[in-house]
Design an enzyme around this catalytic site. Structure first.
Site, PDB file in Angstrom:
ATOM      1  N   HIS A  84       8.001  -7.718 -35.541  1.00 29.52           N
ATOM      2  CA  HIS A  84       8.570  -8.798 -36.355  1.00 29.52           C
ATOM      3  C   HIS A  84       9.864  -8.289 -36.963  1.00 29.52           C
ATOM      4  O   HIS A  84       9.897  -7.194 -37.540  1.00 29.52           O
ATOM      5  CB  HIS A  84       7.601  -9.241 -37.451  1.00 29.52           C
ATOM      6  N   TYR A 144      16.849 -13.006 -40.500  1.00 26.53           N
ATOM      7  CA  TYR A 144      16.704 -12.457 -39.152  1.00 26.53           C
ATOM      8  C   TYR A 144      17.937 -11.729 -38.632  1.00 26.53           C
ATOM      9  O   TYR A 144      17.902 -11.177 -37.534  1.00 26.53           O
ATOM     10  CB  TYR A 144      16.322 -13.575 -38.173  1.00 26.53           C
TER      11      TYR A 144
END
Length: 147
Positions: A102, A25
């Site tokens: 996302h 991430y």
């Protein structure tokens, strides 16, 4: 004309950005992401309202508020993307655009992450481009919904 309000809603675990799986991430914290989104939105003549919750009920409330106000939503529902029919049903009420975002490429990860209850009702889906996905979504909304 008043500036367009864009709701940026982040779901479970996204408050842990920068600490949780940075290899997946990235190292940007949620607070840094909020500042980046707010700055980009202002440059585009938009007002970003950025929120994060680990509570599905809270996400539903925010989606309902956006639906009632006819405001667009940029949504990273995290793991609820793959599990929540309730969130999907709330998003189906939106009359303004819904952009699903996302940070990671969910299609290159575990099989269970490849299904989204949101994608079929979203205006667009941005995956795998890191936090730039949020900025691309803002640019799309500035150009297509506009100020």
């Amino acid at each position: 004309m008043s500036e367009l309000i864009v709701n940026v809603i982040n779901g479970p675990n996204l408050g842990r950005l920068g600490r949780r799986e940075p290899a997946v991430y990235g190292g940007t914290t949620h607070d840094e992401l909020v500042a980046l989104i707010e700055r980009e939105a202002a440059e585009l003549g938009l007002k970003a309202v950025v929120r994060q919750s680990d509570s599905e009920a809270q996400l539903l409330d925010w989606i309902h508020q956006a639906a009632d106000a006819a405001e667009p939503v940029i949504l990273n529902a995290g793991g609820l993307t793959h599990t929540s029919v309730a969130l999907r049903d709330a998003c189906a009420e939106l009359s303004a655009p819904l952009i699903e975002v996302h940070i990671s490429n969910v299609h290159a990860r575990e099989e269970f992450r490849r299904h989204s209850y949101l994608s079929p009702i979203a205006t667009g889906v941005i995956v795998g481009l890191g936090i730039q996905g949020y900025l691309l979504a803002l640019r799309y909304l500035a150009e297509h919904v506009g100020t």
